[in-house]
Motif scaffolding. Structure first.
Motif, PDB file in Angstrom:
ATOM      1  N   GLY A 143       0.809  -1.216   0.000  1.00  0.00           N
ATOM      2  CA  GLY A 143       0.000   0.000   0.000  1.00  0.00           C
ATOM      3  C   GLY A 143       0.838   1.259   0.000  1.00  0.00           C
ATOM      4  O   GLY A 143       2.065   1.221  -0.084  1.00  0.00           O
ATOM      5  N   ASN A 144       0.155   2.403   0.117  1.00  0.00           N
ATOM      6  CA  ASN A 144       0.785   3.729   0.157  1.00  0.00           C
ATOM      7  C   ASN A 144       0.380   4.419   1.463  1.00  0.00           C
ATOM      8  O   ASN A 144      -0.736   4.919   1.574  1.00  0.00           O
ATOM      9  N   PHE A 145       1.271   4.429   2.436  1.00  0.00           N
ATOM     10  CA  PHE A 145       0.950   5.062   3.712  1.00  0.00           C
ATOM     11  C   PHE A 145       1.923   6.198   4.031  1.00  0.00           C
ATOM     12  O   PHE A 145       2.421   6.313   5.154  1.00  0.00           O
ATOM     13  N   ALA A 146       2.170   7.033   3.013  1.00  0.00           N
ATOM     14  CA  ALA A 146       3.095   8.161   3.174  1.00  0.00           C
ATOM     15  C   ALA A 146       4.386   7.645   3.820  1.00  0.00           C
ATOM     16  O   ALA A 146       4.923   6.627   3.400  1.00  0.00           O
ATOM     17  N   TRP A 147       4.876   8.349   4.859  1.00  0.00           N
ATOM     18  CA  TRP A 147       6.140   7.889   5.453  1.00  0.00           C
ATOM     19  C   TRP A 147       5.920   7.143   6.776  1.00  0.00           C
ATOM     20  O   TRP A 147       6.859   6.930   7.541  1.00  0.00           O
ATOM     21  N   LEU A 148       4.690   6.705   7.060  1.00  0.00           N
ATOM     22  CA  LEU A 148       4.433   5.991   8.310  1.00  0.00           C
ATOM     23  C   LEU A 148       5.289   4.737   8.423  1.00  0.00           C
ATOM     24  O   LEU A 148       5.974   4.521   9.437  1.00  0.00           O
ATOM     25  N   ASN A 149       5.264   3.883   7.409  1.00  0.00           N
ATOM     26  CA  ASN A 149       6.040   2.640   7.471  1.00  0.00           C
ATOM     27  C   ASN A 149       7.526   2.921   7.497  1.00  0.00           C
ATOM     28  O   ASN A 149       8.279   2.273   8.245  1.00  0.00           O
ATOM     29  N   TRP A 150       7.967   3.880   6.690  1.00  0.00           N
ATOM     30  CA  TRP A 150       9.396   4.179   6.637  1.00  0.00           C
ATOM     31  C   TRP A 150       9.886   4.786   7.946  1.00  0.00           C
ATOM     32  O   TRP A 150      11.003   4.488   8.395  1.00  0.00           O
ATOM     33  N   ALA A 151       9.065   5.629   8.569  1.00  0.00           N
ATOM     34  CA  ALA A 151       9.464   6.196   9.861  1.00  0.00           C
ATOM     35  C   ALA A 151       9.565   5.100  10.922  1.00  0.00           C
ATOM     36  O   ALA A 151      10.478   5.114  11.765  1.00  0.00           O
ATOM     37  N   ARG A 170      -6.542   2.320 -14.867  1.00  0.00           N
ATOM     38  CA  ARG A 170      -5.243   2.820 -14.425  1.00  0.00           C
ATOM     39  C   ARG A 170      -4.787   2.034 -13.201  1.00  0.00           C
ATOM     40  O   ARG A 170      -5.433   2.035 -12.158  1.00  0.00           O
ATOM     41  N   MET A 171      -3.645   1.387 -13.356  1.00  0.00           N
ATOM     42  CA  MET A 171      -3.084   0.626 -12.246  1.00  0.00           C
ATOM     43  C   MET A 171      -2.683   1.569 -11.120  1.00  0.00           C
ATOM     44  O   MET A 171      -2.114   2.641 -11.368  1.00  0.00           O
ATOM     45  N   PRO A 172      -2.985   1.249  -9.860  1.00  0.00           N
ATOM     46  CA  PRO A 172      -2.548   2.104  -8.749  1.00  0.00           C
ATOM     47  C   PRO A 172      -1.040   2.343  -8.787  1.00  0.00           C
ATOM     48  O   PRO A 172      -0.267   1.453  -9.134  1.00  0.00           O
ATOM     49  N   ARG A 173      -0.648   3.550  -8.447  1.00  0.00           N
ATOM     50  CA  ARG A 173       0.753   3.952  -8.530  1.00  0.00           C
ATOM     51  C   ARG A 173       1.414   4.000  -7.153  1.00  0.00           C
ATOM     52  O   ARG A 173       0.756   4.223  -6.141  1.00  0.00           O
ATOM     53  N   PRO A 174       2.732   3.839  -7.104  1.00  0.00           N
ATOM     54  CA  PRO A 174       3.450   4.010  -5.836  1.00  0.00           C
ATOM     55  C   PRO A 174       3.762   5.484  -5.589  1.00  0.00           C
ATOM     56  O   PRO A 174       4.270   6.177  -6.480  1.00  0.00           O
ATOM     57  N   PHE A 175       3.456   5.975  -4.398  1.00  0.00           N
ATOM     58  CA  PHE A 175       3.784   7.353  -4.044  1.00  0.00           C
ATOM     59  C   PHE A 175       4.523   7.455  -2.714  1.00  0.00           C
ATOM     60  O   PHE A 175       5.285   8.401  -2.506  1.00  0.00           O
ATOM     61  N   ALA A 176       4.256   6.554  -1.791  1.00  0.00           N
ATOM     62  CA  ALA A 176       4.920   6.610  -0.495  1.00  0.00           C
ATOM     63  C   ALA A 176       6.441   6.527  -0.683  1.00  0.00           C
ATOM     64  O   ALA A 176       6.908   5.825  -1.587  1.00  0.00           O
ATOM     65  N   PRO A 177       7.198   7.268   0.119  1.00  0.00           N
ATOM     66  CA  PRO A 177       6.796   8.014   1.304  1.00  0.00           C
ATOM     67  C   PRO A 177       6.271   9.432   1.044  1.00  0.00           C
ATOM     68  O   PRO A 177       6.010  10.161   2.011  1.00  0.00           O
ATOM     69  N   TYR A 178       6.138   9.833  -0.211  1.00  0.00           N
ATOM     70  CA  TYR A 178       5.548  11.144  -0.489  1.00  0.00           C
ATOM     71  C   TYR A 178       4.079  11.116  -0.084  1.00  0.00           C
ATOM     72  O   TYR A 178       3.395  10.107  -0.264  1.00  0.00           O
ATOM     73  N   HIS A 179       3.583  12.225   0.443  1.00  0.00           N
ATOM     74  CA  HIS A 179       2.223  12.281   0.975  1.00  0.00           C
ATOM     75  C   HIS A 179       1.332  13.138   0.080  1.00  0.00           C
ATOM     76  O   HIS A 179       1.527  14.350  -0.016  1.00  0.00           O
ATOM     77  N   LEU A 180       0.357  12.510  -0.570  1.00  0.00           N
ATOM     78  CA  LEU A 180      -0.640  13.220  -1.378  1.00  0.00           C
ATOM     79  C   LEU A 180      -1.808  13.574  -0.469  1.00  0.00           C
ATOM     80  O   LEU A 180      -2.753  12.808  -0.278  1.00  0.00           O
ATOM     81  N   ARG A 181      -1.776  14.751   0.095  1.00  0.00           N
ATOM     82  CA  ARG A 181      -2.735  15.112   1.144  1.00  0.00           C
ATOM     83  C   ARG A 181      -4.167  15.226   0.623  1.00  0.00           C
ATOM     84  O   ARG A 181      -5.110  14.807   1.294  1.00  0.00           O
ATOM     85  N   LEU A 182      -4.365  15.797  -0.547  1.00  0.00           N
ATOM     86  CA  LEU A 182      -5.719  15.922  -1.078  1.00  0.00           C
ATOM     87  C   LEU A 182      -6.309  14.539  -1.354  1.00  0.00           C
ATOM     88  O   LEU A 182      -7.480  14.286  -1.040  1.00  0.00           O
ATOM     89  N   ASP A 183      -5.534  13.658  -1.935  1.00  0.00           N
ATOM     90  CA  ASP A 183      -6.020  12.306  -2.220  1.00  0.00           C
ATOM     91  C   ASP A 183      -6.443  11.589  -0.941  1.00  0.00           C
ATOM     92  O   ASP A 183      -7.465  10.894  -0.917  1.00  0.00           O
ATOM     93  N   TRP A 184      -5.660  11.740   0.126  1.00  0.00           N
ATOM     94  CA  TRP A 184      -6.013  11.108   1.384  1.00  0.00           C
ATOM     95  C   TRP A 184      -7.311  11.683   1.943  1.00  0.00           C
ATOM     96  O   TRP A 184      -8.158  10.950   2.456  1.00  0.00           O
TER      97      TRP A 184
END
Length: 477
Positions: free
Chosen positions: A250-258, A376-390
């Motif tokens: 999944g894409n959870f911004a930088w939660l997993n990386w932190a 459209r296949m879901p894209r990787p964005f994490a650890p970047y945070h797309l705030r509007l999308d969230w």
């Protein structure tokens, strides 16, 4: 391990600090690139309006004294540059006191952004970055051995982060207890990644194994962090492995990386056979007295502030992702206490027609991360945070989450506002703004293997109802 210096954690401290600096870079860049449309002078929830309502003591920030789009942009880009310098090793090339000031500046600069970020910054990983960054101030640099007290404070943070998440699951949705939550989660999570479709289609027994492994990583491994080495190291490595699984799914911004970064601070290099790879310098200086005093004082402060977060862990009404004081120094964490079984999406459309009829042609806006175009296949964005999308995901859960910002968002689409459109993947009205926009509510689900082969679509969607009626600007120049 001696009471204060712990040279055996020199490598773990080095990796922790460089990786944390990289997260700071991403956080500041994310703020710089997105703020104008979200909280800028003409944003959906402008900072000037916020600071008029909320006093400095409630949300300390430099922007209480001055705010302009140019000043905020300069602040965010300056933070990114300072963090990039730390990533390159600059904080290890200066005296200890200067290194501490450098780390403190990064923390204070990001605190100023988070405290005026409002709902756009109301995520657990924002406070997690601040709490981790505050502890990094006292961790020293390459010229001194890591202090044991701060290393234990990082373990205490990692414990609250993971154990809190585990408890809120066990106290929440029964699907966590019967090991069925991952039947749904890969499909209904806020922002699926490119592998989420495949994870969703894993055999159900494997989903149950995933859930059970999550409980081990969040309820057992955190307790083992306080055991002797090498047990603590292996517990941290188990948590890192679990977080990497989440990064893939999944894409959870930088939660997993932190979380991974914090867990690295627990790793004793000698416990995993890396002791001879990068060891501490032979002339590693003993910590100066003033530094020991500062670290002891900081430790006492963290322990004092830990009272409410510790009680929160014991409470049946456990709160998640909560700060108990405005500096975000010791916080409560947790995620996904409940799991949605059905995915809904808010789809926004516009038209150039002056009068809406049954024959009106509506064109759809595409977002960068959230599901829209079914092919459209879901894209990787994490650890970047797309705030509007969230926030769009939260809006689909309940219109109440969109109360303050959704109307202004549609208004800016009607204006073809440049900063707002930069947050989107595609603007269907590149030449002139639409006359009307509306929002529809759709039910989304992942396609089956057969549907994917036959249609090339990753999603199947069905209309449910209208989310926001067609609206136009009241006045046009």
């Amino acid at each position: 391990m001696e009471w204060f210096p712990a040279p055996e954690y020199w490598l773990g401290r080095l990796v922790f600090q460089r990786a944390l600096a990289a997260l700071y870079v991403i956080a500041f860049v994310s703020a710089a690139l997105q703020f104008r449309a979200l909280i800028g002078e003409r944003g959906m929830t402008p900072v000037p309006d916020f600071v008029r309502r909320v006093p400095f003591r409630v949300a300390p920030s430099v922007f209480h004294w001055r705010f302009s789009d140019r000043f905020f942009a300069g602040w965010a880009w300056a933070g990114a540059l300072l963090a990039a310098a730390v990533l390159a090793g600059a904080a290890d090339a200066v005296p200890l006191w200067a290194s501490m000031v450098w780390w403190a500046a990064l923390w204070a600069m990001y605190l100023s952004i988070v405290n005026v970020g409002q709902t756009w910054y109301g995520f657990g990983w924002e406070t997690l970055l601040l709490e981790t960054g505050a502890l990094a101030v006292f961790l020293g640099n390459a010229r001194t051995a890591p202090p044991v007290l701060v290393l234990w404070l990082l373990r205490w943070l990692l414990f609250r982060l993971e154990f809190g998440a585990g408890l809120i699951k066990m106290r929440g949705d029964p699907c966590w207890r019967d090991l069925t939550c991952l039947y749904y989660h890969h499909e209904t999570q806020p922002m699926p990644g490119p592998l989420s479709w495949f994870f969703h289609h894993l055999p159900r027994p494997l989903h149950r194994v995933e859930t059970a492994a999550n409980h081990v990583a969040q309820l057992l491994a955190p307790v083992l962090l306080f055991t002797p080495q090498p047990i603590a190291t292996w517990a941290a490595l188990a948590m890192i492995a679990t977080q990497l699984w989440l990064v893939l799914s999944g894409n959870f911004a930088w939660l997993n990386w932190a979380t991974i970064v914090i867990a690295v601070s627990v790793v004793d290099a000698s416990a995993v056979g890396l002791g001879g790879l990068v060891g501490p310098p032979a002339d590693l200086a003993p910590p100066p007295l003033w530094y020991e005093i500062v670290v002891i004082a900081a430790t006492a402060g963290v322990l004092y502030l830990s009272y409410r977060p510790a009680l929160n862990l014991l409470s049946r009404r456990q709160r998640m992702n909560t700060s108990f004081e405005p500096l975000h120094l010791v916080n409560a964490y947790g995620a996904f206490g409940s799991i949605t079984r059905i995915r809904h999406e808010v789809v926004i459309e516009g038209t150039t027609d002056e009068v809406i009829t049954e024959d009106t042609e509506w064109r759809e806006y595409d977002f960068k991360g959230k599901p829209g175009d079914v092919r459209r296949m879901p894209r990787p964005f994490a650890p970047y945070h797309l705030r509007l999308d969230w926030l769009m995901w939260f809006a689909a859960l309940s219109p109440g989450y969109a109360g303050r910002w959704f109307g202004p968002f549609l208004e800016r689409l009607l204006e073809n506002d440049r900063d707002t459109l930069r947050l989107l993947r595609r603007n269907p009205f590149p030449d002139a703004p639409p006359r009307h926009v509306r929002a529809l509510f759709y039910r989304y689900r992942f396609t089956t293997w057969r549907e994917l082969r036959e249609t090339g679509a990753w999603w199947h969607r069905e209309p449910v109802r209208q989310f926001f009626p067609p609206t136009a600007l009241r006045e046009r120049p």
